[in-house]
Design an enzyme around this catalytic site. Structure first.
Site, short mmCIF file in Angstrom:
data_model
loop_
_atom_site.label_atom_id
_atom_site.label_comp_id
_atom_site.label_asym_id
_atom_site.label_seq_id
_atom_site.Cartn_x
_atom_site.Cartn_y
_atom_site.Cartn_z
N ASP A 33 0.84 -1.20 0.00
CA ASP A 33 0.00 0.00 0.00
C ASP A 33 0.87 1.26 0.00
OD1 ASP A 33 -2.07 -1.70 0.10
OD2 ASP A 33 -2.74 -1.18 2.13
N GLU A 113 -25.12 -19.21 -14.31
CA GLU A 113 -24.26 -18.26 -13.59
C GLU A 113 -25.02 -17.74 -12.37
OE1 GLU A 113 -22.53 -15.21 -16.48
OE2 GLU A 113 -23.93 -16.30 -17.75
N LYS A 115 -26.78 -15.04 -10.05
CA LYS A 115 -27.48 -13.79 -10.31
C LYS A 115 -27.14 -12.81 -9.19
CE LYS A 115 -32.02 -11.97 -11.46
NZ LYS A 115 -31.95 -10.88 -10.48
N LYS A 278 -28.42 -19.36 -19.38
CA LYS A 278 -28.38 -18.89 -20.77
C LYS A 278 -28.01 -20.03 -21.69
CE LYS A 278 -26.95 -14.16 -19.73
NZ LYS A 278 -25.82 -13.24 -19.61
#
Ligand SMILES: [Zn+2]
Length: 443
Positions: A33, A113, A115, A278
């Protein structure tokens, strides 16, 4: 001199964007950092001395302040349709049957997948650079919120490979950790990803620590045949893509995946509210097309119960008419499925011990088809150090008699037949004697 500055700025931008990518997308920091801050400081100094040389993918552009007033409305090149959704297996089977009828004899492979419970966003890149971020809006046109989108560190300002033009779609979300942190400070109504994304001041949006998962890639000439390959392509271009996804070739496999995530969703660091299914082959997607509202080749299979987290302030004991003591959770009031919930049943002693629910715990509440909210899990990572296992070796909260565990070890009851709670129940309900079986949850 200016040439030297230009080179150094370009080099710093490239290096810092690479560090950001490793940190925010890959989750694997490659620099401390301290070192990152030092480089950011050097870049900021150079840029303030040469404002004309600030590139559009400079990480300092992630905290712009040049937005004011309302957001301009932009028409989507390709409409952002919503998905048909359901909670039922029957609808899923009907969806599959329709696709098999419309594509007779073809192999159907689905990609399932998670949601993400967030807000849809469209990103446009030209010559590899982010030029526009637009909300879904009504699906045909949305609001352009590019300065806010730039503050989301998992969204690349420059793609990792040069692409002339493409549109990337995905979901902006809050991690649970961020959500909880904001919740402590501000009113709940604006603590959603949608509320955060539309804040008028991009500096406030940057504070919100929004995250982004890409899930769709639209290019003029796609180099791939399958949706799953477009997700891999998105990863190559520098996007965070959810790694949880599975190919399924039957509704049984989809249901198994859906059930597993309905049970397992608490293990994620963000909220999901179902799975998206899908058809994987882009050619099949194209042949099926879309209705005016939604594509015919995709489907959201949602979890039937809404869940929410809150603090359990106290475990109270209720004595029923048979003497059975029911533990009840008194909660920090929280909005669940449209109503404010401040109490939930813990069913019985056995269940409370099995789940190891303690006063002070952060718990997960669920309201399904049932009207009564219940505690489904404890978030152990948020347990305060002083929280002790709940002690049932107590006396009846109504009459002060000892409590005894029944033979089945499930219920605890007050053994005093003269207990006011039991007498009251008998009088009111015309109760005529003890039931033979120890009761389950008091309803
Ligand atoms: Zn009693």
């Amino acid at each position: 001199m200016s040439e030297q500055a230009r080179n150094r700025i370009e080099r710093l931008v490239r290096e810092l964007n690479e560090h950001s990518y490793n940190y925010y997308v890959k989750g694997a920091p490659t620099v401390s950092d301290e070192e990152f801050d030092r480089l950011m400081g050097e870049l900021a100094d150079l840029e303030s001395g040469h404002p004309d040389l600030v590139p559009s993918d400079s990480p300092n552009r992630r905290v712009g302040s040049d937005l004011s007033g309302s957001f301009p409305t932009v028409r989507h090149d390709v409409p952002m349709l919503s998905l048909d959704n359901t909670y039922s297996e029957a609808d899923l089977i009907e969806f599959d049957t329709r696709l098999r009828r419309d594509l007779p004899g073809e192999d159907l492979v689905y990609l399932a997948e998670l949601k993400i419970d967030g807000v849809a966003l469209s990103l446009t890149y030209e010559n590899g650079l982010l030029v526009r971020g637009v909300t879904r809006g009504d699906g045909l046109q949305g609001e352009e919120i590019t300065p806010n989108v730039r503050t989301i560190r998992s969204i690349p300002l420059r793609l990792r490979e040069p692409v002339d033009r493409c549109e990337v779609r995905g979901e902006v979300y809050l991690t649970r950790e961020t959500f909880n942190a904001i919740n402590k400070e501000r009113e709940q109504r604006e603590n959603t990803a949608a509320g955060s994304l539309k804040l008028q001041d991009p500096r406030l949006v940057a504070d919100r620590n929004l995250s982004f998962f890409a899930h769709g890639l639209l290019t003029p000439q796609p180099q791939h045949d399958r949706h799953s390959e477009s997700l891999e392509r998105l990863e190559q271009l520098g996007f965070a893509v959810n790694s949880e996804r599975r190919h399924c070739s039957s509704t049984d496999e989809i249901v198994t995946y859906w059930r597993a995530w309905d049970r397992g969703r608490e293990s994620l660091s963000y909220e999901i509210d179902g799975i998206v299914v899908k058809l994987d082959a882009l050619a099949q997607q194209a042949r099926l097309g879309a209705t005016a509202k939604s594509p015919r080749w995709a489907f959201a299979f949602k979890f039937s119960s809404e869940r929410v987290r809150t603090r359990l302030l106290k475990i109270a004991l209720q004595v029923g008419r048979t003497g059975v003591v029911t533990p009840v959770a008194e909660l920090e009031p929280v909005l669940l499925a449209g109503s404010t919930v401040s109490r939930a049943t813990l069913h019985n002693a056995e269940e409370l011990e099995r789940k190891d629910i303690r006063e002070g715990d952060t718990v997960v509440l669920e309201k399904g088809g049932d009207v009564i909210p219940k505690v489904v899990a404890v978030v152990e990572s948020e347990r305060p150090a002083e929280a002790l296992p709940f002690d049932f070796t107590k006396t009846c909260p109504v009459c002060g008699s000892n409590l005894a565990r029944d033979e089945s070890e499930v219920a605890i009851r007050c053994v005093n037949s003269g207990c006011a709670a039991q007498l009251k129940g008998r009088n009111r309900d015309g109760y005529r004697g003890p039931r033979t079986r120890a009761g389950g949850p008091a309803r």
